[in-house]
Design an enzyme around this catalytic site. Structure first.
Site: not given
Ligand code: CTP
Length: 403
Positions: A210, A282, A292, A309-311, A351
């Site tokens: 990103n 995500d 390749k 996983p959500d850190i 969260k």
């Protein structure tokens, strides 16, 4: 926000070619809100003129301890008493030797001996002079005497050689002077930060990432160091330099994927504050190819994802209550395209964390500027548009009050 507002800085200039950069430093200090009083040695006047410094600072420039315009004829006492700090840039090998030994044979060295304010010096000299045992002993003595050495840096030198001894750039000296005046509100605290993007490999040459530049996370790391914290910075793939590395108070762990970032963060979760600034993927690629993926003769591949996983959630779940407050104190970030406040509040609840900081504005990725919306139990509060480092300093002071 002017970080040096109401600060009086006595700017000393000694004789060295780097003095050609000191007018720029004076300008930056003044832009930061400081009033600047210049004192020059005789040798400094060979490289930059008192007229230049007077024009830039709007103050007379002092050149001699025998200046009869000072009412009590004690320029060294008068000038050092009215300063919040003395900054010398450039500081030559000769001046360093002199002030490290407490010698005082001109106005600048006498001022240093007579001061009751902090002294910060930016050495600048040829690499042989810097590496000479005598200069190294001067540097050690200055350190022992509580003088802050800003730099030097390594690189091309005016003499044509390459090596250690270059004066730091004026912008870096100005930043370090600002940092020096920051409130030391996180002394003894451990701060963990995730920053930058993550990269999810599809095959050995392709992947999904990103636009996160890492600048905000790195700025928070720097601001936390300035506030006296011990920092662990976990960085996704980015080319930013580790902030204030020479302080010895920062550990950097470079990671690539979200899973690696998760492992590194969980191993370092025993901290006082956690800033989750990274833009974490995500979803990861379920089965990255070891080779390749070739295009020829093939349909477009169907890529299967699985959830990462959500850190932030996982670190927040390790939190215990200490003095009625969550420990570590977890701060999440939110970059949204719509309804920032509503999404940030929802994220804070979902969260289970005490604070979410929203990035206002669509141009936040990669930019040096940002504008923040801080959402916590007291409601929401804007931090006005400014450079990311300035925002980070304000955020650090806000969080320091919470813990
Ligand atoms: N975060 C994290 N680990 C993840 C995803 C997000 O630590 N796997 C952290 C980010 O560092 C940030 C906060 O959670 O501090 C919010 O990230 P964001 O991507 O905005 O939230 P999501 O939970 O992914 O929600 P959504 O994508 O639906 O907005």
């Amino acid at each position: 926000m002017q970080s040096l507002l109401n600060k009086k800085i006595l700017l000393g200039i000694s004789g060295g070619i780097a003095a050609y950069k000191t007018p720029e430093l004076a300008r930056l200090l003044i832009q930061g809100g400081a009033s600047v009083q210049v004192v020059m040695t005789e040798a400094a006047q060979q490289f930059v003129t008192p007229v230049t410094m007077q024009a830039l600072t709007g103050n007379p420039v002092y050149l001699s301890q025998w200046d009869s315009t000072i009412p009590n004829n004690m320029a060294h006492i008068e000038l050092s008493r009215s300063a919040d700090a003395i900054v010398i840039a450039p500081a030559s090998a000769d001046l360093m030797a002199k002030i490290s030994l407490g010698l005082a044979d001109d106005l600048l060295s006498t001022l240093c001996l007579a001061r009751d304010c902090p002294l910060l010096i930016a050495p600048a000299m040829n690499k042989q002079m810097w590496e000479h045992a005598a200069t190294q002993r001067s540097a050690q003595r200055l350190n022992a005497n509580g003088v802050a050495l800003l730099g030097p840096a390594s690189g091309f030198q005016a003499c044509g050689e390459v090596g250690m001894g270059r004066m730091l750039e004026p912008s870096e000296i100005a930043e370090q002077v600002i940092a020096f005046f920051q409130k030391k509100s996180l002394i003894g605290k451990k701060v963990l930060i995730t920053a930058g993007p993550t990269f999810e490999a599809i095959d050995p040459v392709r992947g999904i990432t990103n636009h996160s530049s890492g600048k905000m996370g790195f700025a928070i790391a720097r601001a936390a160091l300035e506030a006296g914290a011990q920092v662990h910075l976990i960085a996704g793939p980015c080319t930013l330099e580790t902030p204030l590395e020479a302080s010895g108070k920062i550990i950097r762990t470079n990671v690539t994927s979200a899973k690696e970032m998760h492992t590194a963060a969980m191993n370092a979760a025993d901290c006082d504050v956690f800033f989750a600034v990274a833009a974490v993927a995500d979803w990861g690629i379920a089965k990255p190819s070891k080779e390749k993926i070739k295009r020829q003769g093939k349909e477009a591949p169907n890529i299967e994802f699985n959830a990462n996983p959500d850190i932030l959630v996982d670190v927040a779940q390790t939190a215990k209550t200490k003095n009625g407050k969550p420990h570590p104190y977890c701060v999440g970030f939110a970059a949204e395209s719509t309804d920032l406040e509503a999404h940030a509040s929802e994220k804070r609840k979902r969260k289970g964390i005490p604070m979410v900081v929203g990035n206002i504005g669509p141009d936040t990725f990669g930019s040096d500027l940002n504008e923040l919306l801080v959402v916590d139990d007291a409601g929401s509060k804007k931090i006005a548009k400014a450079e990311k480092l300035q925002l980070a300093r304000q955020l650090i002071q806000l969080v320091a009050k919470k813990i």
